[in-house]
Design a protein around this motif. Sequence first.
Motif, PDB file in Angstrom:
ATOM      1  N   ALA A 121       6.958  15.201 -16.863  1.00 56.97           N
ATOM      2  CA  ALA A 121       7.228  16.617 -16.617  1.00 56.97           C
ATOM      3  C   ALA A 121       8.652  16.850 -16.132  1.00 56.97           C
ATOM      4  N   SER A 122       9.112  16.029 -15.214  1.00 62.04           N
ATOM      5  CA  SER A 122      10.464  16.234 -14.698  1.00 62.04           C
ATOM      6  C   SER A 122      11.515  15.875 -15.731  1.00 62.04           C
ATOM      7  N   VAL A 123      11.205  14.911 -16.594  1.00 64.90           N
ATOM      8  CA  VAL A 123      12.159  14.513 -17.627  1.00 64.90           C
ATOM      9  C   VAL A 123      12.243  15.581 -18.702  1.00 64.90           C
ATOM     10  N   THR A 124      11.115  16.160 -19.095  1.00 63.30           N
ATOM     11  CA  THR A 124      11.120  17.163 -20.163  1.00 63.30           C
ATOM     12  C   THR A 124      11.649  18.498 -19.677  1.00 63.30           C
ATOM     13  N   ASP A 125      11.726  18.708 -18.365  1.00 68.99           N
ATOM     14  CA  ASP A 125      12.307  19.936 -17.841  1.00 68.99           C
ATOM     15  C   ASP A 125      13.804  20.010 -18.103  1.00 68.99           C
ATOM     16  N   GLN A 126      14.435  18.867 -18.252  1.00 63.66           N
ATOM     17  CA  GLN A 126      15.870  18.837 -18.521  1.00 63.66           C
ATOM     18  C   GLN A 126      16.082  19.187 -19.988  1.00 63.66           C
ATOM     19  N   SER A 127      16.930  20.140 -20.255  1.00 63.99           N
ATOM     20  CA  SER A 127      17.164  20.539 -21.639  1.00 63.99           C
ATOM     21  C   SER A 127      18.141  19.583 -22.308  1.00 63.99           C
ATOM     22  N   PRO A 128      17.899  19.232 -23.587  1.00 65.80           N
ATOM     23  CA  PRO A 128      18.815  18.332 -24.294  1.00 65.80           C
ATOM     24  C   PRO A 128      20.154  19.008 -24.564  1.00 65.80           C
ATOM     25  N   TYR A 132       0.835  -1.196   0.000  1.00 64.80           N
ATOM     26  CA  TYR A 132       0.000   0.000   0.000  1.00 64.80           C
ATOM     27  C   TYR A 132       0.877   1.256   0.000  1.00 64.80           C
ATOM     28  N   GLN A 133       1.876   1.263   0.867  1.00 71.56           N
ATOM     29  CA  GLN A 133       2.795   2.406   0.929  1.00 71.56           C
ATOM     30  C   GLN A 133       3.512   2.611  -0.410  1.00 71.56           C
ATOM     31  N   LEU A 134       3.927   1.514  -1.027  1.00 72.50           N
ATOM     32  CA  LEU A 134       4.596   1.600  -2.322  1.00 72.50           C
ATOM     33  C   LEU A 134       3.658   2.156  -3.390  1.00 72.50           C
ATOM     34  N   LEU A 135       2.431   1.635  -3.434  1.00 73.63           N
ATOM     35  CA  LEU A 135       1.462   2.111  -4.424  1.00 73.63           C
ATOM     36  C   LEU A 135       1.145   3.589  -4.218  1.00 73.63           C
ATOM     37  N   LYS A 136       1.061   4.030  -2.968  1.00 75.25           N
ATOM     38  CA  LYS A 136       0.824   5.448  -2.680  1.00 75.25           C
ATOM     39  C   LYS A 136       2.015   6.294  -3.114  1.00 75.25           C
ATOM     40  N   ALA A 137       3.238   5.780  -2.951  1.00 72.99           N
ATOM     41  CA  ALA A 137       4.433   6.527  -3.329  1.00 72.99           C
ATOM     42  C   ALA A 137       4.589   6.619  -4.846  1.00 72.99           C
ATOM     43  N   ILE A 138       4.145   5.590  -5.549  1.00 74.41           N
ATOM     44  CA  ILE A 138       4.278   5.558  -7.003  1.00 74.41           C
ATOM     45  C   ILE A 138       3.284   6.496  -7.682  1.00 74.41           C
ATOM     46  N   LYS A 139       2.111   6.633  -7.102  1.00 72.15           N
ATOM     47  CA  LYS A 139       1.040   7.405  -7.744  1.00 72.15           C
ATOM     48  C   LYS A 139       1.465   8.819  -8.157  1.00 72.15           C
ATOM     49  N   PRO A 140       2.099   9.614  -7.273  1.00 69.71           N
ATOM     50  CA  PRO A 140       2.504  10.962  -7.703  1.00 69.71           C
ATOM     51  C   PRO A 140       3.513  10.948  -8.860  1.00 69.71           C
ATOM     52  N   MET A 141       4.361   9.923  -8.882  1.00 78.84           N
ATOM     53  CA  MET A 141       5.332   9.835  -9.981  1.00 78.84           C
ATOM     54  C   MET A 141       4.614   9.591 -11.305  1.00 78.84           C
ATOM     55  N   VAL A 142       3.596   8.733 -11.273  1.00 75.43           N
ATOM     56  CA  VAL A 142       2.837   8.453 -12.499  1.00 75.43           C
ATOM     57  C   VAL A 142       2.066   9.694 -12.905  1.00 75.43           C
ATOM     58  N   GLU A 143       1.447  10.375 -11.937  1.00 75.01           N
ATOM     59  CA  GLU A 143       0.687  11.586 -12.238  1.00 75.01           C
ATOM     60  C   GLU A 143       1.581  12.676 -12.813  1.00 75.01           C
ATOM     61  N   LYS A 144       2.758  12.793 -12.240  1.00 81.95           N
ATOM     62  CA  LYS A 144       3.696  13.813 -12.704  1.00 81.95           C
ATOM     63  C   LYS A 144       4.186  13.494 -14.115  1.00 81.95           C
ATOM     64  N   GLY A 145       4.329  12.193 -14.380  1.00 82.24           N
ATOM     65  CA  GLY A 145       4.699  11.744 -15.722  1.00 82.24           C
ATOM     66  C   GLY A 145       6.054  12.222 -16.162  1.00 82.24           C
TER      67      GLY A 145
END
Length: 131
Positions: free
Chosen positions: A60-67, A45-58
């Motif tokens: 966004a954090s990866v595309t913030d990094q400039s190539p 349950y704790q793991l699933l709760k921790a994963i949810k924000p990462m999935v929701e964020k998608g």
Amino acid sequence: MEQYFSATQKMEQEVMFPSLLRGVFPQQEGAAPAAGGHTDLYERYQLLKAIKPMVEKGLASVTDQSPTGADADTPSDDDDTMDAQLEERLSHHLAGLQQVLTHLTRDTNALTRRYSQILEQISPSEGQPSW
């Protein structure tokens, strides 16, 4: 992805006392066995709760990094090859993402079902609350 979000939302609404999941291990029918085989439903349950924000964020954090500038200097001859490789890589990663989301959805639904069973065992005469 909608099924995953629906399953996690239902889990969050129904699992009001996660501590009831301590020491309860997944049943074979709905949840995949843990890698070590010793993960109780509270940890899951704790793991699933921790994963949810990462999935929701998608992404966004990866595309913030400039190539880097090296990608911009690719010769035009290789564009078709690069496009084919990008399509293949994207297809591979989307298939992997779909598998992960299916697995997470299945585990989330199994956890929610098991929590409901635990509540029924605690108070079988009360049944479902009538709001």
